[in-house]
Write a protein that holds these residues in place. Sequence first.
Motif, PDB file in Angstrom:
ATOM      1  N   GLU A 162       0.825  -1.211   0.000  1.00 36.54           N
ATOM      2  CA  GLU A 162       0.000   0.000   0.000  1.00 36.54           C
ATOM      3  C   GLU A 162       0.859   1.262   0.000  1.00 36.54           C
ATOM      4  O   GLU A 162       0.485   2.279  -0.591  1.00 36.54           O
ATOM      5  N   ASP A 163       2.001   1.227   0.656  1.00 39.14           N
ATOM      6  CA  ASP A 163       2.880   2.401   0.677  1.00 39.14           C
ATOM      7  C   ASP A 163       3.358   2.731  -0.737  1.00 39.14           C
ATOM      8  O   ASP A 163       3.375   3.897  -1.144  1.00 39.14           O
ATOM      9  N   ARG A 171       0.352   4.093  -2.809  1.00 39.06           N
ATOM     10  CA  ARG A 171       0.010   5.491  -2.508  1.00 39.06           C
ATOM     11  C   ARG A 171       0.973   6.461  -3.174  1.00 39.06           C
ATOM     12  O   ARG A 171       0.580   7.556  -3.578  1.00 39.06           O
ATOM     13  N   PRO A 200      -1.851   7.590  -6.466  1.00 38.30           N
ATOM     14  CA  PRO A 200      -2.479   8.121  -5.250  1.00 38.30           C
ATOM     15  C   PRO A 200      -3.996   8.044  -5.179  1.00 38.30           C
ATOM     16  O   PRO A 200      -4.562   8.014  -4.092  1.00 38.30           O
ATOM     17  N   SER A 209      -7.407   0.615  -3.528  1.00 35.51           N
ATOM     18  CA  SER A 209      -6.361  -0.012  -2.720  1.00 35.51           C
ATOM     19  C   SER A 209      -5.983  -1.366  -3.312  1.00 35.51           C
ATOM     20  O   SER A 209      -6.735  -1.963  -4.083  1.00 35.51           O
TER      21      SER A 209
END
Length: 356
Positions: free
Chosen positions: A198-199, A202, A206, A210
């Motif tokens: 997820e990091d 993002r 962005p 998910s």
Amino acid sequence: MSKKTLNGRGAQKNIQNRFFENKHEILDEYLNFCEVEGEEADRNKTNYIGVFPKTFVNKVNSPDVGMGFSANPYQGCEHGCVYCYARNSHEYWGYGAGLDFERKILFKKNAPQLLEEKITSKNWEGDTIVFSGNTDCYQPLERKLEITRKCLEIMLKWKHPTGIITKNSLILRDLDILKEMAKLNIIQVNISITSLSEDTRRLLEPRTASIKQRLKAVKVLSENGILVRVMMAPIIPSLNSHEILPLVKKVAELGAVDVNYTIVRLNGQIAEIFKDWAYKTIPDKAERILNQIAECHGGSLNDSDWGRRIKGEGTISEQVKNTMAIAKNRYLKGKSKKKLDTSHFLELKNPQLKLF
């Protein structure tokens, strides 16, 4: 991470449209005044603009892209993927490839009508049409406008072979249509998943769904008999290249029948956008990543050579290719990859074919 990053966006600045050649410039007096005074001012809002194009289905001439025809209900994409090759196409509409691409979204109001006119035209033979070859057909605005859904209704009505490329779990909203298409073997879905982190998601993408939601889409679609492939696109050296084996393993367990990939290519204006993003968001890795991308493309970030631009060349690209081959052999061996059926459409369009 730099304090100057623009939250919720991939591109961190606007880029001058190269076709204007400094002869035309769009100015906002307030924002330009703030810039001169050394202050930051950015509305960071998305504008939606309705357009009425004359055509909707596009022939894809590139020899290294696996599709013959594409259809894009939207131009520009609010997902904001910083690496997106489609950014350059926004310049043909008079906008920039940077923040304009994410904040000025054109939607094609007459897309369903144009689609039906195309597939019912005299010489159309039922080639698979892919939604979308350029920008995501399930980006946020689709939730409200349902242009993609209306197009899928037409494709089902005419029993026409259809492909979908998306990284948004909103596709599950249209499960009712997709299930009916699957019964006729006229649908293939490609879910784009660049990372299991997820990091990383993002940073790179962005405003996309998910990773958890995308994996759910792979699982649900597969469980309902819909052919699902996963696109690990792009693979970026030293950023997500280490995830090939675990990602292929995960999506295979969820029902995906194949995984394809591309090596990141920073064509046109994207090189400047990506470099600016990298130095602002991952400054400790930026130089290494940029150098390795260039190594995959003959020493240049900007690569438009057919063949090399998709898979790259050199040691790093070869390592990626070999790792993907190992992953597919280990986790996807024996998976069914059916060709979509055109017979239903051809018989519906020309009932006389049933006589032969």
